[in-house]
Design a protein around this motif. Structure first.
Motif, PDB file in Angstrom:
ATOM      1  N   GLN A  55      -2.258   6.544-101.921  1.00 16.39           N
ATOM      2  CA  GLN A  55      -2.119   8.028-101.512  1.00 16.39           C
ATOM      3  C   GLN A  55      -0.716   8.293-101.848  1.00 16.39           C
ATOM      4  O   GLN A  55      -0.449   9.320-102.145  1.00 16.39           O
ATOM      5  CB  GLN A  55      -2.472   8.123-100.256  1.00 16.39           C
ATOM      6  N   MET A  56       0.147   7.166-101.506  1.00  9.81           N
ATOM      7  CA  MET A  56       1.740   7.809-101.803  1.00  9.81           C
ATOM      8  C   MET A  56       2.317   6.654-102.519  1.00  9.81           C
ATOM      9  O   MET A  56       2.223   5.610-102.619  1.00  9.81           O
ATOM     10  CB  MET A  56       2.543   7.517-100.451  1.00  9.81           C
ATOM     11  N   THR A  57       3.255   7.349-103.569  1.00 15.11           N
ATOM     12  CA  THR A  57       4.213   6.426-104.373  1.00 15.11           C
ATOM     13  C   THR A  57       5.390   6.508-104.251  1.00 15.11           C
ATOM     14  O   THR A  57       5.927   7.605-103.660  1.00 15.11           O
ATOM     15  CB  THR A  57       3.817   6.701-105.927  1.00 15.11           C
ATOM     16  N   HIS A  58       6.445   5.654-104.817  1.00 15.24           N
ATOM     17  CA  HIS A  58       7.771   5.531-104.750  1.00 15.24           C
ATOM     18  C   HIS A  58       8.264   5.154-106.060  1.00 15.24           C
ATOM     19  O   HIS A  58       7.668   4.173-106.457  1.00 15.24           O
ATOM     20  CB  HIS A  58       7.948   4.674-103.484  1.00 15.24           C
ATOM     21  N   LEU A  59       9.064   5.902-106.545  1.00 16.45           N
ATOM     22  CA  LEU A  59       9.485   5.524-108.010  1.00 16.45           C
ATOM     23  C   LEU A  59      11.149   5.268-108.028  1.00 16.45           C
ATOM     24  O   LEU A  59      11.874   6.167-107.340  1.00 16.45           O
ATOM     25  CB  LEU A  59       9.035   6.704-109.062  1.00 16.45           C
ATOM     26  N   LYS A  64      11.341   8.177-112.764  1.00 17.41           N
ATOM     27  CA  LYS A  64      10.598   9.390-112.275  1.00 17.41           C
ATOM     28  C   LYS A  64      10.388  10.488-113.282  1.00 17.41           C
ATOM     29  O   LYS A  64      11.349  10.713-114.229  1.00 17.41           O
ATOM     30  CB  LYS A  64      11.507  10.329-111.117  1.00 17.41           C
ATOM     31  N   GLY A  65       9.250  10.943-113.358  1.00 16.12           N
ATOM     32  CA  GLY A  65       8.791  11.845-114.533  1.00 16.12           C
ATOM     33  C   GLY A  65       8.377  11.306-115.765  1.00 16.12           C
ATOM     34  O   GLY A  65       7.739  11.956-116.717  1.00 16.12           O
ATOM     35  N   ARG A  66       8.413   9.955-115.789  1.00 17.89           N
ATOM     36  CA  ARG A  66       8.104   9.301-116.905  1.00 17.89           C
ATOM     37  C   ARG A  66       6.972   8.251-116.498  1.00 17.89           C
ATOM     38  O   ARG A  66       6.137   7.828-117.617  1.00 17.89           O
ATOM     39  CB  ARG A  66       9.113   8.610-117.801  1.00 17.89           C
ATOM     40  N   PHE A  67       7.191   7.606-115.560  1.00 17.46           N
ATOM     41  CA  PHE A  67       6.061   6.476-115.107  1.00 17.46           C
ATOM     42  C   PHE A  67       5.254   6.805-114.035  1.00 17.46           C
ATOM     43  O   PHE A  67       5.812   7.720-113.165  1.00 17.46           O
ATOM     44  CB  PHE A  67       6.866   5.162-114.618  1.00 17.46           C
ATOM     45  N   THR A  68       3.887   6.323-114.081  1.00 16.24           N
ATOM     46  CA  THR A  68       3.226   6.545-112.987  1.00 16.24           C
ATOM     47  C   THR A  68       2.574   5.433-112.544  1.00 16.24           C
ATOM     48  O   THR A  68       2.089   4.424-113.221  1.00 16.24           O
ATOM     49  CB  THR A  68       2.222   7.791-113.304  1.00 16.24           C
ATOM     50  N   ILE A  69       2.518   5.026-111.284  1.00 18.38           N
ATOM     51  CA  ILE A  69       1.856   3.866-110.675  1.00 18.38           C
ATOM     52  C   ILE A  69       0.469   4.450-110.078  1.00 18.38           C
ATOM     53  O   ILE A  69       0.371   5.383-109.378  1.00 18.38           O
ATOM     54  CB  ILE A  69       2.703   3.037-109.880  1.00 18.38           C
ATOM     55  N   SER A  70      -0.595   3.616-110.266  1.00 14.57           N
ATOM     56  CA  SER A  70      -2.077   3.937-109.766  1.00 14.57           C
ATOM     57  C   SER A  70      -2.602   2.460-109.223  1.00 14.57           C
ATOM     58  O   SER A  70      -2.134   1.470-109.673  1.00 14.57           O
ATOM     59  CB  SER A  70      -2.607   4.569-110.624  1.00 14.57           C
ATOM     60  N   ARG A  71      -3.634   2.560-108.417  1.00 13.16           N
ATOM     61  CA  ARG A  71      -4.355   1.447-108.284  1.00 13.16           C
ATOM     62  C   ARG A  71      -5.793   1.588-108.076  1.00 13.16           C
ATOM     63  O   ARG A  71      -6.329   2.731-107.928  1.00 13.16           O
ATOM     64  CB  ARG A  71      -3.850   0.728-106.883  1.00 13.16           C
ATOM     65  N   ASP A  72      -6.613   0.685-108.219  1.00 11.17           N
ATOM     66  CA  ASP A  72      -8.074   0.817-108.309  1.00 11.17           C
ATOM     67  C   ASP A  72      -8.480  -0.485-107.393  1.00 11.17           C
ATOM     68  O   ASP A  72      -8.620  -1.490-108.148  1.00 11.17           O
ATOM     69  CB  ASP A  72      -8.630   0.840-109.873  1.00 11.17           C
ATOM     70  N   ASN A  73      -8.753  -0.057-106.132  1.00  9.98           N
ATOM     71  CA  ASN A  73      -9.182  -1.404-105.243  1.00  9.98           C
ATOM     72  C   ASN A  73     -10.368  -2.002-105.660  1.00  9.98           C
ATOM     73  O   ASN A  73     -10.634  -3.105-105.481  1.00  9.98           O
ATOM     74  CB  ASN A  73      -9.173  -0.892-103.808  1.00  9.98           C
ATOM     75  N   ALA A  74     -11.279  -1.215-106.258  1.00  9.23           N
ATOM     76  CA  ALA A  74     -12.673  -1.628-106.671  1.00  9.23           C
ATOM     77  C   ALA A  74     -12.226  -2.556-107.659  1.00  9.23           C
ATOM     78  O   ALA A  74     -13.295  -3.561-107.959  1.00  9.23           O
ATOM     79  CB  ALA A  74     -13.500  -0.486-106.923  1.00  9.23           C
ATOM     80  N   LYS A  75     -11.486  -2.632-108.614  1.00  8.30           N
ATOM     81  CA  LYS A  75     -11.248  -3.157-109.580  1.00  8.30           C
ATOM     82  C   LYS A  75     -10.108  -4.414-109.472  1.00  8.30           C
ATOM     83  O   LYS A  75      -9.574  -5.374-110.150  1.00  8.30           O
ATOM     84  CB  LYS A  75     -10.959  -2.511-110.921  1.00  8.30           C
ATOM     85  N   ASN A  76      -9.546  -4.364-107.948  1.00  8.38           N
ATOM     86  CA  ASN A  76      -8.287  -5.184-107.693  1.00  8.38           C
ATOM     87  C   ASN A  76      -7.143  -5.255-108.754  1.00  8.38           C
ATOM     88  O   ASN A  76      -6.395  -6.089-109.105  1.00  8.38           O
ATOM     89  CB  ASN A  76      -9.012  -6.663-107.668  1.00  8.38           C
ATOM     90  N   THR A  77      -6.864  -3.959-109.207  1.00  9.31           N
ATOM     91  CA  THR A  77      -5.946  -3.815-110.247  1.00  9.31           C
ATOM     92  C   THR A  77      -4.992  -2.606-109.675  1.00  9.31           C
ATOM     93  O   THR A  77      -5.367  -1.816-109.254  1.00  9.31           O
ATOM     94  CB  THR A  77      -6.562  -3.165-111.422  1.00  9.31           C
TER      95      THR A  77
END
Length: 125
Positions: A55-59, A64-77
């Motif tokens: 829910q929260m990210t830190h860059l 900032k403004g160029r990279f995005t981090i995300s996660r999909d726990n269902a895929k362990n990724t």
């Protein structure tokens, strides 16, 4: 513990890459996760982090403004979408986990529990 990073490569400045880090052998779905990078002759530096809920990210300011981090726990990724790449983004990128579970995104900054192997990102100008 195995964290398998992939997605690196050679790209021209202004281009995009998407890095992925897949858990293997053990999952870290309730751990904050992140990415660090290390350029030749420089220390490893923090790039991005995401809390255990996703829910929260830190860059880092530099991405900032160029990279995005995300996660999909269902895929362990955990993924790092990198847009508008610059030559100074050239580095080996490492995925990482926090030391303990249920942490904030900031919990992984300067306090890493496990490292994955690196994936090379090269940005040509």
């Amino acid at each position: 513990v195995q964290l398998q990073a992939s997605g690196g490569g050679l790209v021209q400045a202004g281009g995009s890459l998407r890095l992925s880090c897949v858990d293997s052998g053990r999952t870290f779905n309730n751990y904050a996760r992140g990415w660090y990078r290390q350029a030749p002759g420089k220390e490893r530096e923090f790039v991005a982090a995401i809390d255990w809920r996703g829910q929260m990210t830190h860059l880092a300011d530099s991405v900032k403004g160029r990279f995005t981090i995300s996660r999909d726990n269902a895929k362990n990724t955990v993924s790092l979408q990198m847009n508008d790449l610059k030559s100074e983004d050239t580095a080996v990128y490492f995925c990482a986990t926090a030391r303990g579970p249920y942490g904030s995104a900031q919990s992984i900054v300067r306090s890493v529990g496990s490292w994955g192997q690196g994936t090379q990102v090269t940005v040509s100008s």
